[in-house]
Design a protein around this motif. Structure first.
Motif, PDB file in Angstrom:
ATOM      1  N   TRP A   1     136.639  64.114 170.411  1.00 38.87           N
ATOM      2  CA  TRP A   1     136.782  64.308 168.960  1.00 38.87           C
ATOM      3  C   TRP A   1     136.517  62.995 168.230  1.00 38.87           C
ATOM      4  O   TRP A   1     135.885  62.975 167.166  1.00 38.87           O
TER       5      TRP A   1
ATOM      6  N   TRP B   1     132.647  62.421 168.252  1.00 39.68           N
ATOM      7  CA  TRP B   1     131.907  63.264 167.307  1.00 39.68           C
ATOM      8  C   TRP B   1     132.223  62.901 165.859  1.00 39.68           C
ATOM      9  O   TRP B   1     131.366  63.036 164.983  1.00 39.68           O
ATOM     10  N   THR B   2     133.418  62.444 165.599  1.00 39.83           N
ATOM     11  CA  THR B   2     133.746  61.961 164.252  1.00 39.83           C
ATOM     12  C   THR B   2     132.886  60.739 163.914  1.00 39.83           C
ATOM     13  O   THR B   2     132.341  60.638 162.812  1.00 39.83           O
TER      14      THR B   2
END
Length: 183
Positions: A88, A91-92
């Motif tokens: 996460w 991808w952020t």
């Protein structure tokens, strides 16, 4: 599993993303909220925007190798959760790249228009002695401000989200390593 001096590489590699995400968040917030700083720190923050996801990716790859070595029959729930948090975060940070460069490009256009307008002669006084409003050579100035505000909010949200994910990822890893050992 890659090692350095007979130690797994992952615990050494993960310190880079922790530092780089922190620097990116602080520098990015300063860049977004303090326009006079943009010209001075812009290149440093742009470099962090590009390098930080690569460092997170390195941490993920070395973490996978360590997890596969320690748990060859499948990962435990804490290891899987730690891995998911890291993805996460990755991808952020990947989502931040185009948003960041869009904002920086818009700001560069804004600064170029201001510099162009700075070379114009002072507006002539009107009949009543007041200076006429200065015209801008930038027809997109009003629209650019709106778009910069929206893109800036998205960039700020992604920076804060990255800070959250690096905290969650680091805490999950520390909990696996040190949970129950330190009192």
């Amino acid at each position: 599993m890659p090692t350095i001096l007979d130690l797994p590489l992952h615990p050494l590699v993960v310190h880079a993303p922790i530092i780089l995400v922190g620097l990116l968040v602080l520098g990015g917030i300063a860049y977004l909220l303090i326009p006079p700083l943009r010209q001075r720190i812009g290149w440093a923050v742009a470099a962090l925007v590009l390098v930080t996801p690569a460092s997170v990716f390195g941490g993920i790859m070395t973490g996978r190798q360590l997890a596969d070595y320690n748990e060859p029959n499948g990962w435990s729930e804490p290891v899987s959760q730690h891995h998911d948090y890291a993805f996460w975060l990755l991808w952020t940070l990947v989502a931040l790249v185009p948003v960041w460069f869009l904002f920086a490009g818009l700001d560069r256009g804004r600064r170029a228009a201001i510099a162009r307008d700075g070379d114009k002669p002072a507006p002539a006084a009107s009949e009543d002695g007041e200076a006429a409003p200065a015209g801008s050579s930038d027809p997109a100035a009003a629209g650019r401000k709106v778009v910069m505000f929206i893109v800036g909010l998205v960039a700020l949200a992604l920076l804060l989200l990255a800070a959250w994910w690096v905290f969650k990822t680091g805490h999950a890893g520390a909990e696996m390593t040190w949970g129950g050992l330190v009192r």
